[in-house]
Design a protein around this motif. Structure first.
Motif, mmCIF file in Angstrom:
data_model
loop_
_atom_site.group_PDB
_atom_site.id
_atom_site.type_symbol
_atom_site.label_atom_id
_atom_site.label_comp_id
_atom_site.label_asym_id
_atom_site.label_seq_id
_atom_site.Cartn_x
_atom_site.Cartn_y
_atom_site.Cartn_z
ATOM 1 N N THR A 105 0.936 -1.248 0.253
ATOM 2 C CA THR A 105 -0.052 0.061 0.031
ATOM 3 C C THR A 105 1.048 1.401 0.129
ATOM 4 O OG1 THR A 105 -1.673 -1.234 1.462
ATOM 5 C CG2 THR A 105 -1.757 1.356 1.321
ATOM 6 N N ILE A 148 -6.648 -0.232 -9.968
ATOM 7 C CA ILE A 148 -7.738 0.313 -9.314
ATOM 8 C C ILE A 148 -8.330 1.614 -9.895
ATOM 9 C CG2 ILE A 148 -8.542 1.060 -6.919
ATOM 10 C CD1 ILE A 148 -6.352 -0.540 -5.695
ATOM 11 N N LYS A 150 -11.420 1.914 -5.154
ATOM 12 C CA LYS A 150 -11.295 1.018 -4.131
ATOM 13 C C LYS A 150 -11.655 -0.456 -4.651
ATOM 14 C CE LYS A 150 -12.631 1.913 0.033
ATOM 15 N NZ LYS A 150 -13.383 2.270 1.208
ATOM 16 N N LYS A 190 -10.413 -3.554 -7.139
ATOM 17 C CA LYS A 190 -9.287 -3.843 -7.800
ATOM 18 C C LYS A 190 -9.651 -4.859 -9.206
ATOM 19 C CE LYS A 190 -6.696 -7.388 -6.467
ATOM 20 N NZ LYS A 190 -5.684 -8.142 -5.396
ATOM 21 N N ARG A 230 -1.897 0.677 -5.189
ATOM 22 C CA ARG A 230 -2.860 0.472 -4.171
ATOM 23 C C ARG A 230 -2.722 1.643 -3.242
ATOM 24 N NH1 ARG A 230 -5.775 -3.779 -2.594
ATOM 25 N NH2 ARG A 230 -4.451 -5.366 -3.526
#
Length: 350
Positions: A157, A240, A268, A270, A306
């Motif tokens: 992330t 995303i 949000k 994927k 992400r």
């Protein structure tokens, strides 16, 4: 106009979620106004004006003529159009001082910014310096950056405190380093008292794209409207996506109410590139094919980005996002109504 119904509906949603009353009596300047993001900024302002907001003037900066779906803005007395190239110092310096500036100009398509590294760098650096000097006292500035600055990171992330590690010899270095430097310029002006903020935007899509846009979503839709979606590789890359109405709602909040210097802006859900193509193919009722040679990957393409968006969710109370399936359908409907496509048999469809 019926062809712009979907954009106008989205603009109503944005206007109902964001308080733009602070803009009353002010002057706003938007660069890249004819692009996807600029289109939604303009339509949301149009909707707020219809609801009684009294903006003094909106200066829209475009390199080329307004597309058909934005022509209506040339008829409004509260709009002033500035057509020119921000890479030309004389044009950039001629722009007026304003209370709010949204700097969204530039090449968003990888093929275009790779082929125009010099202008990509200048738009994000020299033009950013010039525009920041145009901010009136107590004004606010939004630099539309990109999540690509995280390129090179090997982690699950990405947080706003992270920094990318890409070499300056990377095929997309002009875009990566241009955005990184543009942010640094904004932060330098924050030290001088200018309320400048950056939005690190990631894979935004929706109505308002030009015909021939070379990003995956638009390419697949245009191929599908011609009867077949043929991928160039296996479509294993993950993305995303964020629907443009959500992105612009968030960026209005960042410009007007944001407390931090930088925010991640993304969606949000994927999806792999193949899954995206299959979603589009299902809506259009056309086949999706992949090459048999197994090749995969596009020059310099980033891995899955992400973004951690907890900062904007907490600060602005953003809890709902347009589902990918719904956003894809709305994008397809708008493109079908806006453009003419040539089928494989030579016939045309709208």
């Amino acid at each position: 106009m019926e062809k712009n119904r979907i954009i106008e509906e989205d603009a109503k949603d944005i206007a109902s979620r964001v308080d733009l009353s602070e803009l009353s009596g002010k002057e706003i300047l938007i660069t890249g106004a004819s692009g996807l993001i600029g289109t939604y900024f303009l339509y949301s302002l149009k909707e707020c004006m219809a609801r009684g907001l009294q903006i003094k003037k909106v200066h829209i900066v475009c390199k080329n003529q307004l597309p058909e779906y934005l022509q209506i803005f040339s008829t409004y007395p509260w709009i002033e159009l500035w057509q020119g190239d921000l890479c030309e110092d004389g044009f950039a310096n001629s722009l007026p001082e304003c209370d709010y500036i949204i700097h969204g100009a530039g090449y968003g398509q990888p093929a275009k910014y790779i082929a125009n590294d010099d202008k990509t760098l200048k738009i994000n650096t020299a033009a950013t310096f010039t525009l920041l000097e145009k901010i009136k006292e107590h004004g606010k500035f939004l630099f539309i950056s990109s999540s690509i600055i995280y390129n090179g990171l090997q982690k699950e992330t990405y947080y706003e405190s992270d920094a990318g590690v890409t070499t300056t010899l990377h095929p997309r270095a002009g875009y990566i380093e241009g955005k990184r430097c543009g942010e640094a310029i904004c932060f330098a002006y924050r030290k001088k008292g200018v309320e400048a903020k950056a939005a690190r935007l990631s894979f935004t899509y929706g109505p308002g794209v030009r015909q021939g846009d070379e990003r995956a979503m638009c390419v697949f839709i245009e191929k599908g409207l011609r009867g077949n979606i043929a991928l160039l590789d296996q479509g294993c890359a993950e993305r995303i996506y964020c629907y443009v109405a959500d992105a612009v709602e968030i960026m209005w909040n960042i410009l007007l109410f944001g407390k931090e210097p930088v925010y991640n802006v993304g969606g949000k859900e994927k999806v792999t590139i193949l899954e995206l193509a299959q979603k589009i193919g299902k809506v259009l009722g056309v086949p999706v094919t992949v090459p048999k040679d197994g090749k995969n990957g596009v020059l310099g393409a980033a891995p899955l980005e992400r973004l951690d968006i907890s900062k904007l969710e907490k600060e602005f109370g953003k809890t709902t996002f347009v589902p990918l399936g719904q956003g894809v359908e709305r994008t397809i409907q708008w493109m079908q109504g806006q453009y003419v496509y040539q089928n494989a048999d030579g016939s045309q469809e709208r």
